[in-house]
Scaffold this motif. Sequence first.
Motif, mmCIF file in Angstrom:
data_model
loop_
_atom_site.group_PDB
_atom_site.id
_atom_site.type_symbol
_atom_site.label_atom_id
_atom_site.label_comp_id
_atom_site.label_asym_id
_atom_site.label_seq_id
_atom_site.Cartn_x
_atom_site.Cartn_y
_atom_site.Cartn_z
ATOM 1 N N ASP A 169 31.333 28.635 48.813
ATOM 2 C CA ASP A 169 32.523 27.793 48.777
ATOM 3 C C ASP A 169 33.764 28.671 48.613
ATOM 4 O OD1 ASP A 169 34.019 25.334 48.591
ATOM 5 O OD2 ASP A 169 34.144 25.676 46.426
ATOM 6 N N GLY A 170 34.477 28.876 49.704
ATOM 7 C CA GLY A 170 35.668 29.719 49.665
ATOM 8 C C GLY A 170 36.827 29.018 48.975
ATOM 9 N N ALA A 171 37.451 29.692 48.007
ATOM 10 C CA ALA A 171 38.574 29.134 47.259
ATOM 11 C C ALA A 171 39.872 29.810 47.676
ATOM 12 C CB ALA A 171 38.346 29.311 45.752
ATOM 13 N N PRO A 172 41.018 29.217 47.390
ATOM 14 C CA PRO A 172 42.293 29.863 47.709
ATOM 15 C C PRO A 172 42.433 31.188 46.979
ATOM 16 C CG PRO A 172 42.650 27.690 46.691
ATOM 17 C CD PRO A 172 41.194 27.929 46.727
ATOM 18 N N GLY A 173 43.067 32.150 47.642
ATOM 19 C CA GLY A 173 43.253 33.472 47.047
ATOM 20 C C GLY A 173 42.050 34.373 47.189
ATOM 21 N N CYS A 174 40.967 33.841 47.754
ATOM 22 C CA CYS A 174 39.701 34.594 47.838
ATOM 23 C C CYS A 174 39.238 34.798 49.272
ATOM 24 C CB CYS A 174 38.602 33.857 47.076
ATOM 25 S SG CYS A 174 38.917 33.619 45.322
ATOM 26 N N ALA A 175 40.140 34.693 50.235
ATOM 27 C CA ALA A 175 39.716 34.689 51.639
ATOM 28 C C ALA A 175 38.870 35.901 52.009
ATOM 29 C CB ALA A 175 40.930 34.585 52.552
ATOM 30 N N ASN A 225 21.068 44.574 44.586
ATOM 31 C CA ASN A 225 22.389 44.947 45.107
ATOM 32 C C ASN A 225 23.443 44.187 44.315
ATOM 33 O OD1 ASN A 225 22.292 46.839 47.365
ATOM 34 N ND2 ASN A 225 21.006 45.301 48.351
ATOM 35 N N ASN A 226 23.930 44.838 43.265
ATOM 36 C CA ASN A 226 24.884 44.203 42.362
ATOM 37 C C ASN A 226 26.287 44.802 42.462
ATOM 38 O OD1 ASN A 226 25.711 42.696 39.777
ATOM 39 N ND2 ASN A 226 25.969 44.834 39.177
ATOM 40 N N ALA A 227 26.395 46.050 42.882
ATOM 41 C CA ALA A 227 27.696 46.723 42.928
ATOM 42 C C ALA A 227 28.647 45.981 43.857
ATOM 43 C CB ALA A 227 27.528 48.161 43.397
ATOM 44 N N GLY A 228 29.870 45.780 43.405
ATOM 45 C CA GLY A 228 30.861 45.107 44.227
ATOM 46 C C GLY A 228 32.132 44.862 43.436
ATOM 47 N N TYR A 229 33.148 44.378 44.109
ATOM 48 C CA TYR A 229 34.398 44.035 43.436
ATOM 49 C C TYR A 229 35.099 42.962 44.246
ATOM 50 C CZ TYR A 229 37.248 46.580 46.885
ATOM 51 O OH TYR A 229 37.874 46.982 48.038
ATOM 52 N N SER A 230 36.217 42.443 43.718
ATOM 53 C CA SER A 230 36.930 41.370 44.412
ATOM 54 C C SER A 230 38.368 41.775 44.704
ATOM 55 C CB SER A 230 36.927 40.096 43.567
ATOM 56 O OG SER A 230 37.498 40.331 42.295
ATOM 57 N N LEU A 231 38.778 41.526 45.924
ATOM 58 C CA LEU A 231 40.163 41.686 46.370
ATOM 59 C C LEU A 231 40.732 40.277 46.491
ATOM 60 C CD1 LEU A 231 42.519 43.405 47.605
ATOM 61 C CD2 LEU A 231 41.393 43.077 49.829
ATOM 62 N N LEU A 232 41.704 39.946 45.652
ATOM 63 C CA LEU A 232 42.203 38.577 45.583
ATOM 64 C C LEU A 232 43.700 38.519 45.868
ATOM 65 C CD1 LEU A 232 40.387 37.357 42.329
ATOM 66 C CD2 LEU A 232 39.553 37.301 44.693
ATOM 67 N N VAL A 289 47.281 29.473 46.373
ATOM 68 C CA VAL A 289 46.956 30.884 46.176
ATOM 69 C C VAL A 289 47.449 31.351 44.807
ATOM 70 C CG1 VAL A 289 47.422 33.245 46.944
ATOM 71 C CG2 VAL A 289 46.891 31.487 48.625
ATOM 72 N N GLU A 290 48.714 31.109 44.516
ATOM 73 C CA GLU A 290 49.245 31.531 43.215
ATOM 74 C C GLU A 290 48.544 30.789 42.078
ATOM 75 O OE1 GLU A 290 53.565 32.233 41.099
ATOM 76 O OE2 GLU A 290 53.107 30.237 41.888
ATOM 77 N N ALA A 291 48.282 29.504 42.265
ATOM 78 C CA ALA A 291 47.617 28.730 41.223
ATOM 79 C C ALA A 291 46.233 29.289 40.906
ATOM 80 C CB ALA A 291 47.497 27.267 41.654
ATOM 81 N N ALA A 292 45.498 29.691 41.960
ATOM 82 C CA ALA A 292 44.155 30.250 41.763
ATOM 83 C C ALA A 292 44.218 31.574 41.009
ATOM 84 C CB ALA A 292 43.471 30.439 43.114
ATOM 85 N N LEU A 293 45.183 32.421 41.357
ATOM 86 C CA LEU A 293 45.321 33.708 40.677
ATOM 87 C C LEU A 293 45.690 33.523 39.212
ATOM 88 C CD1 LEU A 293 47.211 35.731 43.451
ATOM 89 C CD2 LEU A 293 44.778 35.819 42.883
#
Length: 287
Positions: free
Chosen positions: A142-148, A84-91, A207-211
């Motif tokens: 490990d959840g990072a900022p901008g990735c909630a 199961n590899n299909a996926g994407y990120s909403l940041l 958040v902005e720094a992570a993006l």
Amino acid sequence: MPQTWLITGTSSGLGASLALAALRAGHRVLATARNTSTASTLQPEITSLGGIWIPLDVNDPDTPTIIQNAINTHADGVIDVVVNNAGYSLLGSIEDMSEAEIESQFNTNVHGPIRVLKGVLPFMRKKRAGTVVNVSSSAGVDGAPGCAVYAGSKFALEGMTESLSKELHPFGIRVLLIEPGYFRTKFFSAFVAPAAGLNEDYVGTPVEAALKLIKAKDGSQEGDPEKAAQRILEVVDGNGMASGIAEKGFLRVVLGPDCWKRFSGKIEGVRENLEAMREIAHSTSFQ
């Protein structure tokens, strides 16, 4: 011994690298993509090595039936490994994300793997053998900022996979969680941002720094997806650098020194948190 693999999201990135690694090792591969015409053009070697393209969008409720038909048609009813590899990120900021955007993220990253599993598990249970490989992320631990929301979807996949490993063990089905760090794929350039943009209050925040970091790092990630694919293949096949690991029943496959460092820090923080809560935790019983 040659096995039959089904890999989702093989048009690019880790999915394509893994399909090629499996094919070069002598395995049969059912490679899925939403648009197989485009995918086969982008990845002609998958076709030339004998890979079979299966059109599939894991968001489709008919995914289990599509997969079962593909296995019966192209693999004589046998599937040994599913990835199961299909996926994407909403940041971005969770405040800026619409309900539809959040639902879409979970639909692909969580419900998608569930649909795929519903398609393959009946075959594996019948055979009393098989390997399930769920591709998570360092964000799944490990959840990072901008990735909630993205991290939330991967945390969900992690929890689901932990339970699955126990539920499927009686059927001889092995379950693995792949946790990549930063690899040089299209992941950074293909992330989805909320249509609303970034709320001004988040300018100058983590958040902005992570993006900004993600955009700046695109194309210079330290991880080699072909090496990652080879390590995954070795873990599944039980050879190479993974010789002897399969017998120990480890669930997680950590890929990348950045991921290793991130996980180590998370474990230390959780242990410190746990010790600080020792007295509180033991103060809540009736006796």
